[in-house]
Design a protein around this motif. Sequence first.
Motif, PDB file in Angstrom:
ATOM      1  N   VAL A 118       3.554  -1.039   3.924  1.00  0.00           N
ATOM      2  CA  VAL A 118       3.120   0.337   3.689  1.00  0.00           C
ATOM      3  C   VAL A 118       4.301   1.252   3.380  1.00  0.00           C
ATOM      4  CG1 VAL A 118       1.860   2.311   4.624  1.00  0.00           C
ATOM      5  CG2 VAL A 118       1.174  -0.010   5.245  1.00  0.00           C
ATOM      6  N   THR A 119       4.176   2.018   2.311  1.00  0.00           N
ATOM      7  CA  THR A 119       5.108   3.083   1.976  1.00  0.00           C
ATOM      8  C   THR A 119       4.361   4.409   2.100  1.00  0.00           C
ATOM      9  OG1 THR A 119       6.305   1.678   0.411  1.00  0.00           O
ATOM     10  CG2 THR A 119       6.626   4.061   0.210  1.00  0.00           C
ATOM     11  N   ALA A 156       0.845  -1.191   0.000  1.00  0.00           N
ATOM     12  CA  ALA A 156       0.000   0.000   0.000  1.00  0.00           C
ATOM     13  C   ALA A 156       0.879   1.239   0.000  1.00  0.00           C
ATOM     14  CB  ALA A 156      -0.917   0.008   1.224  1.00  0.00           C
ATOM     15  N   VAL A 157       0.594   2.164  -0.895  1.00  0.00           N
ATOM     16  CA  VAL A 157       1.301   3.438  -0.935  1.00  0.00           C
ATOM     17  C   VAL A 157       0.330   4.538  -0.511  1.00  0.00           C
ATOM     18  CG1 VAL A 157       2.385   5.168  -2.430  1.00  0.00           C
ATOM     19  CG2 VAL A 157       2.994   2.754  -2.662  1.00  0.00           C
ATOM     20  N   VAL A 158       0.676   5.227   0.563  1.00  0.00           N
ATOM     21  CA  VAL A 158      -0.121   6.343   1.072  1.00  0.00           C
ATOM     22  C   VAL A 158       0.589   7.629   0.685  1.00  0.00           C
ATOM     23  CG1 VAL A 158      -1.092   7.463   3.114  1.00  0.00           C
ATOM     24  CG2 VAL A 158      -0.952   4.959   3.005  1.00  0.00           C
ATOM     25  N   ILE A 159      -0.088   8.484  -0.057  1.00  0.00           N
ATOM     26  CA  ILE A 159       0.518   9.749  -0.494  1.00  0.00           C
ATOM     27  C   ILE A 159      -0.048  10.856   0.398  1.00  0.00           C
ATOM     28  CG2 ILE A 159       1.025  11.258  -2.445  1.00  0.00           C
ATOM     29  CD1 ILE A 159       0.077   8.949  -4.271  1.00  0.00           C
ATOM     30  N   GLY A 160       0.775  11.308   1.339  1.00  0.00           N
ATOM     31  CA  GLY A 160       0.354  12.291   2.326  1.00  0.00           C
ATOM     32  C   GLY A 160       0.691  11.794   3.722  1.00  0.00           C
ATOM     33  N   ARG A 161       1.077  12.718   4.587  1.00  0.00           N
ATOM     34  CA  ARG A 161       1.509  12.328   5.937  1.00  0.00           C
ATOM     35  C   ARG A 161       0.889  13.205   7.017  1.00  0.00           C
ATOM     36  NH1 ARG A 161       7.853  14.450   5.897  1.00  0.00           N
ATOM     37  NH2 ARG A 161       7.481  16.332   4.672  1.00  0.00           N
ATOM     38  N   SER A 162      -0.325  13.683   6.781  1.00  0.00           N
ATOM     39  CA  SER A 162      -0.974  14.526   7.784  1.00  0.00           C
ATOM     40  C   SER A 162      -1.329  13.700   9.007  1.00  0.00           C
ATOM     41  CB  SER A 162      -2.245  15.161   7.203  1.00  0.00           C
ATOM     42  OG  SER A 162      -3.270  14.192   7.065  1.00  0.00           O
ATOM     43  N   ALA A 163      -1.507  14.414  10.133  1.00  0.00           N
ATOM     44  CA  ALA A 163      -1.784  13.748  11.403  1.00  0.00           C
ATOM     45  C   ALA A 163      -3.191  13.158  11.459  1.00  0.00           C
ATOM     46  CB  ALA A 163      -1.596  14.733  12.557  1.00  0.00           C
ATOM     47  N   LEU A 193      -4.875  12.018   8.562  1.00  0.00           N
ATOM     48  CA  LEU A 193      -5.181  11.150   7.428  1.00  0.00           C
ATOM     49  C   LEU A 193      -4.004  10.242   7.065  1.00  0.00           C
ATOM     50  CD1 LEU A 193      -7.174  12.343   4.263  1.00  0.00           C
ATOM     51  CD2 LEU A 193      -6.233  10.066   4.681  1.00  0.00           C
ATOM     52  N   GLY A 194      -2.938  10.807   6.552  1.00  0.00           N
ATOM     53  CA  GLY A 194      -1.846   9.974   6.054  1.00  0.00           C
ATOM     54  C   GLY A 194      -1.219   9.077   7.103  1.00  0.00           C
ATOM     55  N   LYS A 195      -0.845   9.647   8.246  1.00  0.00           N
ATOM     56  CA  LYS A 195      -0.179   8.855   9.285  1.00  0.00           C
ATOM     57  C   LYS A 195      -1.089   7.793   9.893  1.00  0.00           C
ATOM     58  CE  LYS A 195       3.349  12.290  10.372  1.00  0.00           C
ATOM     59  NZ  LYS A 195       3.854  13.292  11.354  1.00  0.00           N
ATOM     60  N   PRO A 196      -2.303   8.159  10.335  1.00  0.00           N
ATOM     61  CA  PRO A 196      -3.159   7.085  10.856  1.00  0.00           C
ATOM     62  C   PRO A 196      -3.557   6.062   9.800  1.00  0.00           C
ATOM     63  CG  PRO A 196      -4.343   9.191  10.802  1.00  0.00           C
ATOM     64  CD  PRO A 196      -2.913   9.483  10.549  1.00  0.00           C
ATOM     65  N   MET A 197      -3.679   6.485   8.537  1.00  0.00           N
ATOM     66  CA  MET A 197      -3.978   5.543   7.472  1.00  0.00           C
ATOM     67  C   MET A 197      -2.891   4.474   7.382  1.00  0.00           C
ATOM     68  SD  MET A 197      -6.331   5.102   5.020  1.00  0.00           S
ATOM     69  CE  MET A 197      -6.368   3.398   5.547  1.00  0.00           C
ATOM     70  N   ALA A 198      -1.649   4.919   7.461  1.00  0.00           N
ATOM     71  CA  ALA A 198      -0.531   3.979   7.407  1.00  0.00           C
ATOM     72  C   ALA A 198      -0.604   2.987   8.561  1.00  0.00           C
ATOM     73  CB  ALA A 198       0.791   4.740   7.437  1.00  0.00           C
ATOM     74  N   GLY A 199      -0.947   3.484   9.755  1.00  0.00           N
ATOM     75  CA  GLY A 199      -1.043   2.610  10.915  1.00  0.00           C
ATOM     76  C   GLY A 199      -2.133   1.566  10.778  1.00  0.00           C
ATOM     77  N   LEU A 200      -3.300   1.974  10.294  1.00  0.00           N
ATOM     78  CA  LEU A 200      -4.404   1.029  10.143  1.00  0.00           C
ATOM     79  C   LEU A 200      -4.090  -0.030   9.086  1.00  0.00           C
ATOM     80  CD1 LEU A 200      -7.509   3.414  10.359  1.00  0.00           C
ATOM     81  CD2 LEU A 200      -6.564   1.940  12.141  1.00  0.00           C
ATOM     82  N   LEU A 201      -3.420   0.373   8.016  1.00  0.00           N
ATOM     83  CA  LEU A 201      -3.036  -0.595   6.985  1.00  0.00           C
ATOM     84  C   LEU A 201      -1.978  -1.568   7.508  1.00  0.00           C
ATOM     85  CD1 LEU A 201      -2.948   1.821   3.931  1.00  0.00           C
ATOM     86  CD2 LEU A 201      -4.470  -0.156   4.163  1.00  0.00           C
ATOM     87  N   LEU A 205       8.431   9.559  -6.915  1.00  0.00           N
ATOM     88  CA  LEU A 205       7.093   9.193  -6.464  1.00  0.00           C
ATOM     89  C   LEU A 205       6.334   8.336  -7.488  1.00  0.00           C
ATOM     90  CD1 LEU A 205       4.726   9.369  -4.475  1.00  0.00           C
ATOM     91  CD2 LEU A 205       4.139  11.574  -5.509  1.00  0.00           C
ATOM     92  N   PRO A 206       6.323   8.696  -8.774  1.00  0.00           N
ATOM     93  CA  PRO A 206       5.574   7.859  -9.737  1.00  0.00           C
ATOM     94  C   PRO A 206       6.013   6.404  -9.731  1.00  0.00           C
ATOM     95  CG  PRO A 206       6.144   9.956 -10.731  1.00  0.00           C
ATOM     96  CD  PRO A 206       6.883   9.899  -9.431  1.00  0.00           C
ATOM     97  N   GLU A 207       7.321   6.165  -9.594  1.00  0.00           N
ATOM     98  CA  GLU A 207       7.820   4.790  -9.612  1.00  0.00           C
ATOM     99  C   GLU A 207       7.353   4.009  -8.400  1.00  0.00           C
ATOM    100  OE1 GLU A 207       9.289   3.368 -12.205  1.00  0.00           O
ATOM    101  OE2 GLU A 207       8.860   5.304 -13.138  1.00  0.00           O
ATOM    102  N   LEU A 208       7.245   4.683  -7.251  1.00  0.00           N
ATOM    103  CA  LEU A 208       6.747   4.018  -6.049  1.00  0.00           C
ATOM    104  C   LEU A 208       5.264   3.686  -6.195  1.00  0.00           C
ATOM    105  CD1 LEU A 208       8.553   6.097  -3.285  1.00  0.00           C
ATOM    106  CD2 LEU A 208       8.914   3.689  -3.801  1.00  0.00           C
TER     107      LEU A 208
END
Length: 287
Positions: free
Chosen positions: A187-188, A163-170, A172-180, A197-200
């Motif tokens: 998770v990247t 799973a690639v999460v684009i964004g690291r807000s407190a 959305l992005g960060k909790p999304m990574a944790g739940l995944l 970024l496109p290659e990832l």
Amino acid sequence: MTTATLIDGKRVAQDVQQQTAARVEKLKQAVGVTACLATVLVGEDPASAKYVAAKRRLCEKLGLASVFVKLDETTTTEQLVDKINELGRDANVHGILLQHPVPKQIDERAAFEAIPAQKDVDGVTFHSFGTMFYGLPGYESCTPGGIIRLLDAYDVDIRGKHAVVIGRSAILGKPMAGLLLNRDATVTVCHSRTVDLPELVKQADIVVAAVGKPAFVQGDWIKDGAVVIDAGFNPGPKGNIGDVDFEPASERAGLITPVPGGVGPMTLAVLVEQTSIAAARQAGVEI
């Protein structure tokens, strides 16, 4: 030409809402408690006022009570924290939501941390972040929690997937990574300083776009058959658009969320769901 299956967030949200309404009614019948959400709005931001009004309407529709607190644009951090503390002591209030963003003079983190853990139904406190990452009982950030429910509703096998999460807000992005991660994904987390970024993104089985830039994720970044979750909501010339360039991305994806009608409805659904759960927990009953 769209070939991907559209993920219908409205339909899934309706299912969550029906379950919430049933829980709210059972709680009333069991112990005479009406689940109640308090929303706090500071200032005059039109978009924030619109969101708060939508949350209050949904509460009314599902049988929850709601308390609306409107504070002036010049409100200080101390004044806001005092009001949140007051709501925290009110036994009739089971969930507290501070609408963000708040005016610049306010320490938003201090205000969030004033919300008692048992009433943090928006999942914004350090305590909630901790329980999310450790998979412990608590309350999830509503948009990431809603995305997980969408993936489950469409039988997406998260385990072992990239799973690639684009964004690291407190929120959305960060909790999304944790739940995944808790669902055994690899998770990247990408952001504005990510190289190549496109290659990832091309390696991702699941893409969650939460960068806040319209049509930022290009169609040719998407791997064939990938699941694309667009958490963006940006003003466009013909209405709101997401963070993903939808048409070309939908030609490659296997599943994709539209904007609007994908992730957005789930955020509200999870908020009221967690409020109903918080009310039951605070009443000491299992429903």
